[in-house]
Enzyme design. Structure first.
Site, PDB file in Angstrom:
ATOM      1  N   THR A 125      16.086  61.064  28.888  1.00  0.00           N
ATOM      2  CA  THR A 125      15.175  61.656  29.865  1.00  0.00           C
ATOM      3  C   THR A 125      15.933  62.321  31.018  1.00  0.00           C
ATOM      4  O   THR A 125      17.052  61.895  31.354  1.00  0.00           O
ATOM      5  CB  THR A 125      14.255  60.544  30.432  1.00  0.00           C
ATOM      6  OG1 THR A 125      13.637  61.012  31.624  1.00  0.00           O
ATOM      7  CG2 THR A 125      15.026  59.284  30.786  1.00  0.00           C
ATOM      8  N   ASP A 126      15.294  63.307  31.638  1.00  0.00           N
ATOM      9  CA  ASP A 126      15.904  63.932  32.822  1.00  0.00           C
ATOM     10  C   ASP A 126      16.013  62.946  33.990  1.00  0.00           C
ATOM     11  O   ASP A 126      16.760  63.186  34.946  1.00  0.00           O
ATOM     12  CB  ASP A 126      15.119  65.177  33.253  1.00  0.00           C
ATOM     13  CG  ASP A 126      13.648  64.914  33.570  1.00  0.00           C
ATOM     14  OD1 ASP A 126      13.196  63.757  33.457  1.00  0.00           O
ATOM     15  OD2 ASP A 126      12.942  65.876  33.940  1.00  0.00           O
ATOM     16  N   GLU A 127      15.288  61.825  33.896  1.00  0.00           N
ATOM     17  CA  GLU A 127      15.299  60.885  35.025  1.00  0.00           C
ATOM     18  C   GLU A 127      16.655  60.218  35.219  1.00  0.00           C
ATOM     19  O   GLU A 127      16.918  59.632  36.264  1.00  0.00           O
ATOM     20  CB  GLU A 127      14.185  59.834  34.871  1.00  0.00           C
ATOM     21  CG  GLU A 127      12.817  60.508  34.862  1.00  0.00           C
ATOM     22  CD  GLU A 127      11.647  59.567  35.031  1.00  0.00           C
ATOM     23  OE1 GLU A 127      11.775  58.556  35.747  1.00  0.00           O
ATOM     24  OE2 GLU A 127      10.595  59.854  34.449  1.00  0.00           O
ATOM     25  N   TYR A 153      13.827  51.863  35.095  1.00  0.00           N
ATOM     26  CA  TYR A 153      13.614  52.610  33.837  1.00  0.00           C
ATOM     27  C   TYR A 153      14.747  53.610  33.635  1.00  0.00           C
ATOM     28  O   TYR A 153      15.417  53.614  32.592  1.00  0.00           O
ATOM     29  CB  TYR A 153      12.261  53.347  33.877  1.00  0.00           C
ATOM     30  CG  TYR A 153      12.150  54.465  32.854  1.00  0.00           C
ATOM     31  CD1 TYR A 153      12.196  54.194  31.492  1.00  0.00           C
ATOM     32  CD2 TYR A 153      12.018  55.806  33.252  1.00  0.00           C
ATOM     33  CE1 TYR A 153      12.117  55.224  30.541  1.00  0.00           C
ATOM     34  CE2 TYR A 153      11.937  56.833  32.321  1.00  0.00           C
ATOM     35  CZ  TYR A 153      11.990  56.537  30.972  1.00  0.00           C
ATOM     36  OH  TYR A 153      11.921  57.563  30.043  1.00  0.00           O
ATOM     37  N   LYS A 157      17.861  53.795  30.810  1.00  0.00           N
ATOM     38  CA  LYS A 157      18.060  54.933  29.907  1.00  0.00           C
ATOM     39  C   LYS A 157      19.474  55.509  30.078  1.00  0.00           C
ATOM     40  O   LYS A 157      20.128  55.879  29.100  1.00  0.00           O
ATOM     41  CB  LYS A 157      17.009  56.024  30.174  1.00  0.00           C
ATOM     42  CG  LYS A 157      15.592  55.659  29.824  1.00  0.00           C
ATOM     43  CD  LYS A 157      15.338  55.386  28.362  1.00  0.00           C
ATOM     44  CE  LYS A 157      15.446  56.616  27.486  1.00  0.00           C
ATOM     45  NZ  LYS A 157      15.096  56.295  26.067  1.00  0.00           N
TER      46      LYS A 157
HETATM   47  N1  LIG Z   1       7.004  60.667  28.007  1.00  0.00           N
HETATM   48  C1  LIG Z   1       7.869  61.503  28.573  1.00  0.00           C
HETATM   49  O1  LIG Z   1       7.490  62.383  29.340  1.00  0.00           O
HETATM   50  C2  LIG Z   1       9.340  61.409  28.242  1.00  0.00           C
HETATM   51  C3  LIG Z   1      10.212  62.377  28.748  1.00  0.00           C
HETATM   52  C4  LIG Z   1      11.573  62.317  28.395  1.00  0.00           C
HETATM   53  C5  LIG Z   1      12.026  61.304  27.584  1.00  0.00           C
HETATM   54  N2  LIG Z   1      11.180  60.350  27.123  1.00  0.00           N
HETATM   55  C6  LIG Z   1      11.713  59.319  26.231  1.00  0.00           C
HETATM   56  O2  LIG Z   1      11.088  59.477  24.974  1.00  0.00           O
HETATM   57  C7  LIG Z   1      10.946  58.229  24.309  1.00  0.00           C
HETATM   58  C8  LIG Z   1       9.502  58.005  23.913  1.00  0.00           C
HETATM   59  O3  LIG Z   1       8.694  58.053  25.081  1.00  0.00           O
HETATM   60  P1  LIG Z   1       7.095  57.954  24.983  1.00  0.00           P
HETATM   61  O4  LIG Z   1       6.552  58.580  26.177  1.00  0.00           O
HETATM   62  O5  LIG Z   1       6.664  58.366  23.630  1.00  0.00           O
HETATM   63  O6  LIG Z   1       6.925  56.365  25.097  1.00  0.00           O
HETATM   64  P2  LIG Z   1       5.699  55.427  24.760  1.00  0.00           P
HETATM   65  O7  LIG Z   1       5.718  54.366  25.793  1.00  0.00           O
HETATM   66  O8  LIG Z   1       4.445  56.203  24.534  1.00  0.00           O
HETATM   67  O9  LIG Z   1       6.091  54.801  23.339  1.00  0.00           O
HETATM   68  C9  LIG Z   1       7.143  53.906  23.181  1.00  0.00           C
HETATM   69  C10 LIG Z   1       7.028  53.320  21.777  1.00  0.00           C
HETATM   70  O10 LIG Z   1       8.132  52.412  21.594  1.00  0.00           O
HETATM   71  C11 LIG Z   1       7.633  51.190  21.044  1.00  0.00           C
HETATM   72  N3  LIG Z   1       8.507  50.114  21.495  1.00  0.00           N
HETATM   73  C12 LIG Z   1       8.668  49.620  22.754  1.00  0.00           C
HETATM   74  N4  LIG Z   1       9.559  48.622  22.761  1.00  0.00           N
HETATM   75  C13 LIG Z   1      10.003  48.500  21.476  1.00  0.00           C
HETATM   76  C14 LIG Z   1      10.944  47.652  20.851  1.00  0.00           C
HETATM   77  N5  LIG Z   1      11.619  46.732  21.549  1.00  0.00           N
HETATM   78  N6  LIG Z   1      11.154  47.801  19.529  1.00  0.00           N
HETATM   79  C15 LIG Z   1      10.474  48.725  18.809  1.00  0.00           C
HETATM   80  N7  LIG Z   1       9.560  49.545  19.348  1.00  0.00           N
HETATM   81  C16 LIG Z   1       9.337  49.434  20.673  1.00  0.00           C
HETATM   82  C17 LIG Z   1       6.213  51.060  21.588  1.00  0.00           C
HETATM   83  O11 LIG Z   1       5.427  50.193  20.785  1.00  0.00           O
HETATM   84  C18 LIG Z   1       5.750  52.509  21.538  1.00  0.00           C
HETATM   85  O12 LIG Z   1       5.206  52.824  20.277  1.00  0.00           O
HETATM   86  C19 LIG Z   1      11.478  57.180  25.289  1.00  0.00           C
HETATM   87  O13 LIG Z   1      12.786  56.854  24.912  1.00  0.00           O
HETATM   88  C20 LIG Z   1      11.450  57.887  26.638  1.00  0.00           C
HETATM   89  O14 LIG Z   1      12.452  57.394  27.476  1.00  0.00           O
HETATM   90  C21 LIG Z   1       9.848  60.368  27.444  1.00  0.00           C
END
Ligand SMILES: NC(=O)c1ccc[n+]([C@@H]2O[C@H](COP(=O)([O-])OP(=O)(O)OC[C@H]3O[C@@H](n4cnc5c(N)ncnc54)[C@H](O)[C@@H]3O)[C@@H](O)[C@H]2O)c1
Length: 326
Positions: A125-127, A153, A157
């Site tokens: 993530t950009d964070e 968080y 990451k």
């Molecule tokens: N949402 C955003 O805007 C964004 C932006 C940049 C990066 N990201 C990154 O993208 C990835 C996905 O983000 P998202 O928004 O889809 O998240 P989300 O919270 O919607 O989904 C996370 C998923 O991971 C699963 N999970 C959590 N802990 C787990 C574990 N210990 N073992 C197996 N599965 C597990 C959850 O059940 C869920 O299905 C993350 O790594 C996040 O850091 C998200």
């Protein structure tokens, strides 16, 4: 190719699996997801039928389970979406963020190493770069910007990213990392800004905005992010980090106004609430490297992306209603 997609029942992971089914129909997908509050296997229907898909409910930090999957399947690549992702929750309970985001990543990396050097892509993530000032002239984050995470968080990451990169330097594991800006689109949990506002607007609730709503976020439609991940996985240079973004900075208050108007509601429902602890002012991603090296450009405009998102939340109340009343 057999892909292990972790966190595939969550927001971006499920969109990625839908993307693969459409654009890489020959690939087999094994989805490992713990189904926390953020994951739902129904997000993957109707893809769950057939021999090219297997769902495993479980934790990426469970070494025995991960080893069993690697022994049973011939995994060619891992795409690690699994994470705890909500900044507010990381302020209340940081430990689970370390367990899942750091330890969980370590377990996956070890399995890749043991099984002959499996390709590994880390979704970041950009964070991890921390925050910029509200001055629009301050340069956006490049891949060389220092890591200055501010929330538990983001710190978890950033830690995972460093671990992933160390496996390339130390063990020669073929890894890449992508750092994306804020995503929006179908299947996002209504605790996150855009679906929170949309679902509140659709149910007559108030629309709470932190502080004065001056914070700026950089947005990308989730399908564009998925396309970037697929490209980096197949064409990215090993050991490299790629920023993913759509050069779409919007002030939170302006965004909420756009959403309210798209739903056909009035701005009188907006209320300003006490600011989040350590609330980052501005994120802005410079995606030049991805554009120049891999020719990636987003294709969904903010207008189209928001229209698609509003329609999806209108038509899929069964996805979010149980989550807003839970
Ligand atoms: N949402 C955003 O805007 C964004 C932006 C940049 C990066 N990201 C990154 O993208 C990835 C996905 O983000 P998202 O928004 O889809 O998240 P989300 O919270 O919607 O989904 C996370 C998923 O991971 C699963 N999970 C959590 N802990 C787990 C574990 N210990 N073992 C197996 N599965 C597990 C959850 O059940 C869920 O299905 C993350 O790594 C996040 O850091 C998200």
């Amino acid at each position: 190719m057999t892909l292990l997609v972790t966190g595939g029942a969550g927001f971006i992971g499920s969109n990625f699996i839908h993307y693969l089914r459409k654009h890489r129909p020959e690939d087999r997908v094994v989805c490992l997801d713990a189904l926390t509050y953020a994951g739902n296997e129904r997000n993957l229907v109707p893809l769950t039928d057939g021999s090219l898909f297997r769902f495993v409910k479980g934790n990426i930090g469970d070494e025995a389970l991960v080893e069993a999957i690697f022994s049973e399947e011939k995994i060619d690549a891992v795409v690690n979406f699994a994470a705890e992702t909500h900044v507010d929750r990381s302020i209340m309970s940081p430990e689970i963020f370390v367990k899942t985001n750091v330890w969980g990543t370590a377990v996956l990396l070890e399995a890749c190493r043991r099984h002959g050097g499996v390709r590994f892509h880390q979704i970041s993530t950009d964070e991890v770069y921390g925050m910029l000032s509200l001055d629009p002239n301050e340069a956006s984050f490049t891949e060389d910007s220092p890591l200055k995470p501010t929330s538990p968080y983001a710190a978890s990451k950033a830690s995972a990213d460093l671990l992933v990169l160390s496996y390339q330097k130390t063990f020669g594991l073929p890894v890449t990392v992508s750092r994306c800006s804020n995503n929006y689109g179908p299947f996002q949990h209504p605790e996150k800004l855009i679906p929170l506002m949309l679902t509140r607007a659709m149910t007559g609730g108030v629309l709470p905005i932190y502080g004065k709503g001056d914070n700026v976020r950089d947005w990308i439609y989730v399908e564009d992010h998925c396309r970037a991940v697929d490209l980096i996985l197949r064409k990215g240079k090993i050991g490299e980090i790629y920023n993913v973004g759509a050069r779409c900075e919007i002030k939170n208050l302006d965004l909420v106004r756009m959403l309210v108007s798209a739903v056909g509601e009035g701005e009188d429902r907006i209320v300003f609430v006490k600011d989040r602890l350590g609330h980052d002012l501005r994120y802005a991603i410079d995606p030049t490297k991805l554009e120049k090296e891999l020719g990636f450009y987003p294709v969904i405009s903010p207008k189209e992306g928001l229209e698609r998102t509003v329609s999806w939340y209108r038509e899929n109340r069964s996805f979010w209603e149980p989550l807003t009343t839970a």
